[in-house]
Design a protein around this motif. Structure first.
Motif, PDB file in Angstrom:
ATOM      1  N   ALA A  80      10.650 -18.949  -6.202  1.00  0.00           N
ATOM      2  CA  ALA A  80      10.081 -17.754  -5.583  1.00  0.00           C
ATOM      3  C   ALA A  80       8.652 -18.037  -5.125  1.00  0.00           C
ATOM      4  N   HIS A  81       8.319 -17.603  -3.909  1.00  0.00           N
ATOM      5  CA  HIS A  81       6.967 -17.787  -3.385  1.00  0.00           C
ATOM      6  C   HIS A  81       6.024 -16.683  -3.858  1.00  0.00           C
ATOM      7  N   HIS A  82       6.555 -15.457  -3.969  1.00  0.00           N
ATOM      8  CA  HIS A  82       5.758 -14.314  -4.406  1.00  0.00           C
ATOM      9  C   HIS A  82       6.588 -13.460  -5.351  1.00  0.00           C
ATOM     10  N   THR A  83       5.917 -12.731  -6.221  1.00  0.00           N
ATOM     11  CA  THR A  83       6.607 -11.826  -7.140  1.00  0.00           C
ATOM     12  C   THR A  83       5.888 -10.481  -7.171  1.00  0.00           C
ATOM     13  N   ILE A  84       6.644  -9.434  -7.477  1.00  0.00           N
ATOM     14  CA  ILE A  84       6.105  -8.079  -7.582  1.00  0.00           C
ATOM     15  C   ILE A  84       6.666  -7.437  -8.841  1.00  0.00           C
ATOM     16  N   ASN A  85       5.781  -6.975  -9.708  1.00  0.00           N
ATOM     17  CA  ASN A  85       6.209  -6.221 -10.882  1.00  0.00           C
ATOM     18  C   ASN A  85       6.285  -4.752 -10.476  1.00  0.00           C
ATOM     19  N   TYR A  86       7.510  -4.217 -10.358  1.00  0.00           N
ATOM     20  CA  TYR A  86       7.651  -2.857  -9.872  1.00  0.00           C
ATOM     21  C   TYR A  86       7.316  -1.813 -10.939  1.00  0.00           C
ATOM     22  N   LYS A  87       7.093  -2.264 -12.170  1.00  0.00           N
ATOM     23  CA  LYS A  87       6.648  -1.343 -13.207  1.00  0.00           C
ATOM     24  C   LYS A  87       5.164  -1.050 -13.038  1.00  0.00           C
ATOM     25  N   THR A  88       4.394  -2.084 -12.754  1.00  0.00           N
ATOM     26  CA  THR A  88       2.960  -1.897 -12.524  1.00  0.00           C
ATOM     27  C   THR A  88       2.663  -1.527 -11.076  1.00  0.00           C
ATOM     28  N   HIS A  89       3.604  -1.807 -10.180  1.00  0.00           N
ATOM     29  CA  HIS A  89       3.477  -1.435  -8.766  1.00  0.00           C
ATOM     30  C   HIS A  89       4.735  -0.661  -8.357  1.00  0.00           C
ATOM     31  N   PRO A  90       4.833   0.619  -8.754  1.00  0.00           N
ATOM     32  CA  PRO A  90       6.048   1.395  -8.469  1.00  0.00           C
ATOM     33  C   PRO A  90       6.392   1.455  -6.987  1.00  0.00           C
ATOM     34  N   GLU A  91       5.391   1.478  -6.136  1.00  0.00           N
ATOM     35  CA  GLU A  91       5.644   1.462  -4.693  1.00  0.00           C
ATOM     36  C   GLU A  91       5.676   0.006  -4.220  1.00  0.00           C
ATOM     37  N   TRP A  92       6.675  -0.698  -4.710  1.00  0.00           N
ATOM     38  CA  TRP A  92       6.759  -2.142  -4.469  1.00  0.00           C
ATOM     39  C   TRP A  92       6.897  -2.467  -2.991  1.00  0.00           C
ATOM     40  N   GLU A  93       7.432  -1.526  -2.205  1.00  0.00           N
ATOM     41  CA  GLU A  93       7.605  -1.779  -0.780  1.00  0.00           C
ATOM     42  C   GLU A  93       6.266  -1.992  -0.080  1.00  0.00           C
ATOM     43  N   ASP A  94       5.208  -1.309  -0.557  1.00  0.00           N
ATOM     44  CA  ASP A  94       3.880  -1.517   0.027  1.00  0.00           C
ATOM     45  C   ASP A  94       3.367  -2.917  -0.284  1.00  0.00           C
ATOM     46  N   GLU A  95       3.662  -3.392  -1.479  1.00  0.00           N
ATOM     47  CA  GLU A  95       3.274  -4.759  -1.844  1.00  0.00           C
ATOM     48  C   GLU A  95       4.006  -5.776  -0.974  1.00  0.00           C
ATOM     49  N   ALA A  96       5.294  -5.525  -0.727  1.00  0.00           N
ATOM     50  CA  ALA A  96       6.074  -6.435   0.117  1.00  0.00           C
ATOM     51  C   ALA A  96       5.526  -6.464   1.538  1.00  0.00           C
ATOM     52  N   LEU A  97       5.145  -5.310   2.055  1.00  0.00           N
ATOM     53  CA  LEU A  97       4.562  -5.262   3.397  1.00  0.00           C
ATOM     54  C   LEU A  97       3.239  -6.014   3.438  1.00  0.00           C
ATOM     55  N   ALA A  98       2.436  -5.880   2.391  1.00  0.00           N
ATOM     56  CA  ALA A  98       1.156  -6.589   2.340  1.00  0.00           C
ATOM     57  C   ALA A  98       1.360  -8.102   2.324  1.00  0.00           C
ATOM     58  N   LEU A  99       2.405  -8.544   1.640  1.00  0.00           N
ATOM     59  CA  LEU A  99       2.686  -9.988   1.553  1.00  0.00           C
ATOM     60  C   LEU A  99       3.196 -10.566   2.872  1.00  0.00           C
ATOM     61  N   THR A 100       3.639  -9.691   3.769  1.00  0.00           N
ATOM     62  CA  THR A 100       4.169 -10.150   5.059  1.00  0.00           C
ATOM     63  C   THR A 100       3.295  -9.693   6.231  1.00  0.00           C
ATOM     64  N   ASN A 101       2.008  -9.427   5.949  1.00  0.00           N
ATOM     65  CA  ASN A 101       1.074  -8.985   6.991  1.00  0.00           C
ATOM     66  C   ASN A 101       1.596  -7.754   7.731  1.00  0.00           C
ATOM     67  N   LYS A 102       2.193  -6.840   6.962  1.00  0.00           N
ATOM     68  CA  LYS A 102       2.730  -5.576   7.471  1.00  0.00           C
ATOM     69  C   LYS A 102       3.951  -5.740   8.386  1.00  0.00           C
ATOM     70  N   GLU A 103       4.495  -6.960   8.492  1.00  0.00           N
ATOM     71  CA  GLU A 103       5.647  -7.182   9.371  1.00  0.00           C
ATOM     72  C   GLU A 103       6.966  -6.782   8.718  1.00  0.00           C
ATOM     73  N   GLY A 104       7.039  -6.848   7.409  1.00  0.00           N
ATOM     74  CA  GLY A 104       8.281  -6.567   6.703  1.00  0.00           C
ATOM     75  C   GLY A 104       9.089  -7.820   6.456  1.00  0.00           C
ATOM     76  N   VAL A 105      10.140  -7.694   5.659  1.00  0.00           N
ATOM     77  CA  VAL A 105      10.966  -8.842   5.285  1.00  0.00           C
ATOM     78  C   VAL A 105      12.241  -8.866   6.129  1.00  0.00           C
ATOM     79  N   ASP A 106      12.814 -10.057   6.270  1.00  0.00           N
ATOM     80  CA  ASP A 106      14.023 -10.214   7.092  1.00  0.00           C
ATOM     81  C   ASP A 106      15.295  -9.782   6.376  1.00  0.00           C
ATOM     82  N   HIS A 107      15.362 -10.036   5.076  1.00  0.00           N
ATOM     83  CA  HIS A 107      16.570  -9.737   4.303  1.00  0.00           C
ATOM     84  C   HIS A 107      16.174  -9.110   2.969  1.00  0.00           C
ATOM     85  N   ILE A 108      16.967  -8.160   2.517  1.00  0.00           N
ATOM     86  CA  ILE A 108      16.795  -7.592   1.183  1.00  0.00           C
ATOM     87  C   ILE A 108      18.150  -7.564   0.492  1.00  0.00           C
TER      88      ILE A 108
END
Length: 336
Positions: free
Chosen positions: A204-232
């Motif tokens: 894994a290149h990046h990880t997100i703890n959704y317990k400490t970051h309940p809005e994990w989708e915002d963290e994912a967007l930040a990790l992709t320069n607001k572009e979003g991910v290709d697959h979930i």
């Protein structure tokens, strides 16, 4: 022979019974089971939520590896002595699915593999990779193929794309391993920092703890320069799907695999339209996809993550571990 059968709904009703050893008919093979592995679907079956019309008693578990010990008439795909794995959707050979792939599955309407022997049509079996142990090979069919079918066969995953993996169960870890091996950037979510550290060790290149970051989708967007991910790989279901929609890239794909947080979801339709997102349900995959996956695994020498291994006599303890939430696959050795 001995078989673990569900005699009524409820894990306490998983019983070790003596039943007749099956005989292979035309186009069938008799397999001496070596190891099996559990999936979340096994919990849903015992709970009564997967198939509330389940007919009892029914031998449990879909994923297995074993040795072909006898062949019925006109069986040509295998020879006695071949080591094979089971195919989850026993009647789905190739091509587009119809409406009944999830019906004709082991431990559901067809006797499962948590037994000393199993008879299956030869079109529900595939040769096991020679480099894997029995425990490892047993872990592949359902969880491995689900991740492969979602990301590669349907998703068209390419190097450089970003994949977000939810959790660290069987499908999720296969998704991580497959995506990483094929050159994708992988983000993994979990509520456990320890599991996230182990996910990083697997690629894994990046990880997100959704317990400490309940809005994990915002963290994912930040990790992709607001572009979003290709697959979930959406293994949570319920209200979590709305978060996945927010995190997806325009024309990205969300593969719905799990329903841990619920069978129903309310989704923001305008966001789906705006993102032109593809939301696809995944129910494992056909035999030919399994064979293609096994060939690629052989090339890459990928090894599944095994959480724990139990003896045949201790099968109920394996189910207890499944309830607790494992890191990787839970295996039961039928024959040592």
């Amino acid at each position: 022979m001995k078989a673990w059968q569900l005699t009524s709904f409820g894990r306490e009703n998983l019983k070790l019974n003596d039943i007749s050893q099956p005989t292979p008919g035309p186009g069938e093979a008799l397999v001496r089971i070596a190891s099996v592995s559990l999936n979340y679907r096994d919990k849903l079956l015992s709970d009564g939520t997967y198939n509330p019309h389940l007919q009892f008693p029914i031998t449990q578990v879909a994923d297995a590896v074993g040795e072909v010990v006898a062949l019925g008439p006109n069986t040509t795909r295998f020879q006695v002595g071949d080591r094979v794995v089971t195919s989850y959707c026993t009647r789905w050979i190739d091509g587009a699915p119809t409406s009944k792939e999830s019906l004709y599955t082991l431990g559901n309407v067809i006797p499962g593999a948590l037994a000393e022997y199993l008879v299956l049509t030869e079109n529900a079996l595939a040769l096991a990779p020679s480099y894997l142990t029995n425990d490892e090979a047993a872990a592949l069919p359902c969880a491995g193929l689900t991740a492969w079918y979602a990301l590669v066969e349907k998703g068209g995953l390419t190097a450089g794309q970003t994949v977000l993996i939810q959790g660290t169960g069987g499908v999720s870890l296969f998704g991580l391993q497959i995506a990483s091996a094929l050159g994708a950037n992988v983000i993994v979510t979990s509520s456990s920092d320890d599991k996230l550290a182990r996910a990083k060790a697997l690629g894994a290149h990046h990880t997100i703890n959704y317990k400490t970051h309940p809005e994990w989708e915002d963290e994912a967007l930040a990790l992709t320069n607001k572009e979003g991910v290709d697959h979930i790989l959406e293994v949570v279901g319920g209200p979590n799907l709305a978060r996945s929609i927010k995190a997806i890239k325009p024309e990205g794909q969300i593969s719905i695999i799990g329903i841990i947080e619920g069978f129903d979801a309310t989704i923001p339709l305008f966001s789906v339209i705006k993102q032109q997102a593809l939301i696809r349900g995944i129910s494992v995959g056909p035999l030919r996809a399994l064979e293609r996956m096994l060939k690629k695994f052989d090339e890459l020498e990928l090894r599944p993550v095994i959480d724990s291994v139990y003896s045949f006599a201790d099968a109920p303890k394996a189910y207890e571990r499944l309830e607790q939430g494992a890191f990787g696959k839970i295996v039961i050795r039928v024959h040592e």
